[in-house]
Scaffold this motif. Structure first.
Motif, short mmCIF file in Angstrom:
data_model
loop_
_atom_site.label_atom_id
_atom_site.label_comp_id
_atom_site.label_asym_id
_atom_site.label_seq_id
_atom_site.Cartn_x
_atom_site.Cartn_y
_atom_site.Cartn_z
N ILE A 134 45.82 39.16 57.60
CA ILE A 134 44.56 38.65 57.04
C ILE A 134 44.47 38.95 55.54
N TYR A 135 45.05 40.06 55.13
CA TYR A 135 45.02 40.46 53.72
C TYR A 135 45.56 39.36 52.81
N ARG A 136 46.63 38.69 53.23
CA ARG A 136 47.23 37.66 52.39
C ARG A 136 46.28 36.49 52.15
N PHE A 137 45.47 36.16 53.12
CA PHE A 137 44.53 35.05 52.96
C PHE A 137 43.35 35.46 52.07
N PHE A 138 42.88 36.70 52.23
CA PHE A 138 41.79 37.17 51.38
C PHE A 138 42.22 37.29 49.93
N ARG A 139 43.50 37.57 49.71
CA ARG A 139 43.99 37.63 48.33
C ARG A 139 43.96 36.24 47.68
N GLY A 140 43.99 35.21 48.49
CA GLY A 140 43.98 33.85 47.96
C GLY A 140 42.59 33.32 47.66
N VAL A 141 41.54 34.09 47.95
CA VAL A 141 40.18 33.63 47.63
C VAL A 141 40.01 33.63 46.12
N PRO A 142 39.64 32.50 45.51
CA PRO A 142 39.52 32.43 44.03
C PRO A 142 38.48 33.41 43.51
N CYS A 143 38.84 34.11 42.46
CA CYS A 143 37.90 35.06 41.85
C CYS A 143 36.69 34.34 41.27
N ALA A 144 36.89 33.10 40.80
CA ALA A 144 35.77 32.35 40.22
C ALA A 144 34.69 32.08 41.25
N VAL A 145 35.07 31.84 42.48
CA VAL A 145 34.08 31.59 43.53
C VAL A 145 33.26 32.86 43.80
N ILE A 146 33.95 34.00 43.85
CA ILE A 146 33.25 35.26 44.09
C ILE A 146 32.32 35.59 42.92
N GLU A 147 32.79 35.39 41.70
CA GLU A 147 31.96 35.69 40.54
C GLU A 147 30.75 34.76 40.48
N SER A 148 30.91 33.51 40.84
CA SER A 148 29.78 32.58 40.85
C SER A 148 28.72 33.02 41.86
N ALA A 149 29.18 33.46 43.03
CA ALA A 149 28.23 33.94 44.03
C ALA A 149 27.50 35.19 43.57
N GLN A 150 28.22 36.08 42.90
CA GLN A 150 27.58 37.29 42.40
C GLN A 150 26.58 36.99 41.29
N LEU A 151 26.89 36.00 40.45
CA LEU A 151 25.94 35.59 39.42
C LEU A 151 24.67 35.00 40.02
N ASP A 152 24.81 34.39 41.20
CA ASP A 152 23.66 33.82 41.87
C ASP A 152 22.88 34.86 42.67
N GLY A 153 23.33 36.11 42.60
CA GLY A 153 22.58 37.19 43.25
C GLY A 153 23.12 37.62 44.60
N ALA A 154 24.27 37.14 44.99
CA ALA A 154 24.83 37.52 46.28
C ALA A 154 25.39 38.95 46.21
N GLY A 155 25.09 39.73 47.24
CA GLY A 155 25.61 41.07 47.33
C GLY A 155 27.03 41.08 47.89
N LYS A 156 27.61 42.28 47.98
CA LYS A 156 29.00 42.39 48.45
C LYS A 156 29.14 41.93 49.89
N TRP A 157 28.17 42.27 50.75
CA TRP A 157 28.25 41.86 52.15
C TRP A 157 28.03 40.36 52.29
#
Length: 250
Positions: A134-157
């Protein structure tokens, strides 16, 4: 095949007579009697079947609960000793059961888990192999998508549940398929840790392969193999993606 036809074909093996075993592509006198005997006259078969369902289901659920967050942590967070800890995970994954059998037996005995299903479930729940897949697939998650969600107020969970899990679902499914194929057919662990035969899984069910029980043994093999084939056919595409992802070096 009927008993008489099986006895004739397999007599050189089962009865130790001269000649060679033979096998016809189609039976001369087809019969479903071995399946009737297996499914209606062998109650221990159903006990062992449900033991396999219980063991395999509990192990896979536990691996999802503990393995998926662990894989996400390795893939998305930086912390001291991360590379060394992940190397330990890989080493543990490569160690065969025979190497850890004695130590596992001593630990389970200390916790009074021998001769219980928990003695099989708990060590398998914390297997490192699903984390590696599973680690290999999570490594493929784009950082831009995660950063956009965090900018919109999404927490880590929220990022984990709403972005990580959906995008990593192929890896999770491939780990589930591989885990099912492994634990549905496990033999060494129950033979080592379970003395009570009423706790044995279906992988240990095999009647005495005598001439008069050859049909029953072959029918049991087919019924045991059927769930594994169905799961493999359903998850074949996920399995291929998991194998490809696991073979990519960072």
């Amino acid at each position: 095949m009927g008993t008489a036809e099986l006895t004739k074909n397999l007599s050189p093996v089962l009865n130790e007579t001269y000649g060679y075993a033979s096998w016809d592509l189609l039976p001369h006198f087809p019969t479903l009697r071995p399946y009737v005997r297996l499914l209606l006259d062998q109650p221990q078969f159903f006990v062992m079947f449900w033991n396999s369902v219980k063991l395999t289901g509990a192990i896979l659920i536990g691996q999802i609960i503990f393995g998926v967050p662990a894989a996400w942590g390795f893939a998305q967070f930086d912390f001291p000793g991360k590379k060394y800890l992940f190397t330990v995970y890989i080493v543990l994954m490569l160690m065969p059961f025979q190497v850890t059998m004695v130590s596992s037996y001593l630990v389970l005995d200390q916790f009074s888990l021998l001769d219980t299903h928990w003695g099989i479930i708990l060590p398998a729940v914390f297997s490192t192999f699903p984390v590696f897949i599973i680690y290999r697939f999570f490594r493929g998650v784009p950082c831009a998508v995660i950063e956009s969600a965090q900018l919109d107020g999404a927490g880590k969970w929220q990022v984990f549940f709403h972005i990580g899990i959906p995008l990593g679902m192929p890896g999770i499914m491939s780990a589930i398929v591989l885990g099912f194929l492994e634990y549905w057919n496990m033999i060494e662990q129950p033979l080592t840790f379970l003395r009570d035969k009423t706790l044995w899984p279906l992988s240990l069910y095999l009647p005495d392969i005598a001439a008069d029980k050859a049909g029953l043994a072959l029918a049991a093999s087919v019924v045991t193999l059927a769930p594994a084939i169905l799961v493999f056919l359903y998850g074949q595409s996920y399995l291929e993606q998991g194998i490809i992802a696991a073979s990519v070096k960072e």
